[in-house]
Write an enzyme that holds these catalytic residues in place. Sequence first.
Site, PDB file in Angstrom:
ATOM      1  N   ARG A   4      42.085  46.014  43.207  1.00 45.51           N
ATOM      2  CA  ARG A   4      42.127  44.652  44.243  1.00 45.51           C
ATOM      3  C   ARG A   4      42.242  43.867  45.459  1.00 45.51           C
ATOM      4  O   ARG A   4      42.874  44.950  46.142  1.00 45.51           O
ATOM      5  CB  ARG A   4      43.479  43.656  43.269  1.00 45.51           C
ATOM      6  N   ARG A  63      50.301  40.575  35.827  1.00 53.95           N
ATOM      7  CA  ARG A  63      48.821  40.584  34.659  1.00 53.95           C
ATOM      8  C   ARG A  63      48.240  41.962  34.590  1.00 53.95           C
ATOM      9  O   ARG A  63      48.508  42.822  33.771  1.00 53.95           O
ATOM     10  CB  ARG A  63      48.148  39.454  34.252  1.00 53.95           C
TER      11      ARG A  63
END
Lengths: 310, 178
Positions: A108, A58
């Site tokens: 991330r 996502r």
Amino acid sequence: MSFRHKHIIALRDLNKEEIELLIATAESMREINSRDIKKVPTLRGKTIINLFYESSTRTRTSFEIAAKRLSADAVNISPSTSSATKGETLADTALNLLAMKPDIIVMRHAVSGSHYFLANKVNCSIINAGDGAHEHPSQGLLDMLTIKDQFGRLDGLKVAIVGDITHSRVARSDIQGLTKMGSSIFLAGPPTMMPPGVEKLGNVTVCGTMKEAIQDADVVMMLRIQQERQGKTLMPNTREYSRYFGLNPTNLKLAKPNAMVMHPGPINRGVEMSSYVVDGDQSHILKQVENGVAVRMAMLYHVSGGGSVE
Amino acid sequence: MSASETVILDQAGVNRALTRIAHEILERNKGVEDLALVGIRSGGDYLAGQLQARISEIEKVDVPLGAVDITMYRDDLAARGNLPVGKTDIPFPLDGKRIVLVDDVLYTGRTIRAAMDALIDLGRPRCIQLAVLIDRGHRELPIRADYVGRNVPTAQEEDVKVRFDDTHHPIEVKLVKP
């Protein structure tokens, strides 16, 4: 007002006006996403590197689409294809990427705070796409946008967050953002998954039971059980967890009749939420994903145009 | 030295100019067929609303009205810092329409360039015409207005301000000297 941050690493670093500006910009960006030709030339010539040390569908896709809709060039680097598997340190990877002159690095990483470390090493903008159990600011912003769509405001709302609070960076960003905007947060989860001192973050109440948290709530935010992040000892088994902290049509009735059900995804159906609720009328889960693109466009826009004032 | 302000167009003057422009738009386009007004935020969108009301008085037809925000199309984003992004709201298909783009002050022409790029991203209008309340000169691009309220010779360091009241009706136009 204009946005004065070079990086967006945590909602803790932003004030209420800055959060409002990002949400307002995202509302404008949505118009672009509804066009036939979903592209504006705003960030033409900017290079954005999506550096994902943890798996993601996502968030990575959403950031990539956001970059492309603003005409930036987006490059994705994922753990299996990066030199990290060959033992390169984060600092070395960053300096090598920097030699290729990116304008923004969206990262991330499994280690909390790694973005602050990176921001000190590089001269491009850093956007946090999730760091360990610290923050996930784009998720916090898209949650706030989705809630604002439903109620037209964020202040005075009762927001229940249920699940593994300790390991959830989504919970931290939601708490940081929503308390600044005037919502009250009610947390529920197994005591082993409740960080001590969490109520010091602002208008936050730790509830003994899930029932207490979702009673008369405007928003019920369910968190994923992060089996990859925790040892086996935090809960006996998923079935017991589901009995005490799972959302189903029966306990959802405790919340207000128009309460929103939200989840950052990916969902473990039948564990934290029953499929009836996931696919039910009160579920805003796909709306959250839709708003994610607009929010990430707003973040990329504001870190690009902004001055270098940190 | 303190700034001096001169009123170059009062409310009656603005109203007369807008009425004339409304007539000129209808004359040039031979009526309201396929006609649509798009104002540039912010200022031009209010004037577009004024023109729509006047056209409606003359022809008894409400022509479609839209607004375009050009922040995302600016060529000076890096130099200006990030500006708040407004909403583009064009509630009708642009394809085949005769678009009259409306702005308050025509200056370098860069805003108009950005607005035309924005419109063309949304569809393929039959033609785009430009209506402005004030043309102050100093063009940096080959752009000219089809309908002009008033030509005002200015120096580059001067500023032209169109003031609106709370209901978005124009009050006056001022020339501000530094």
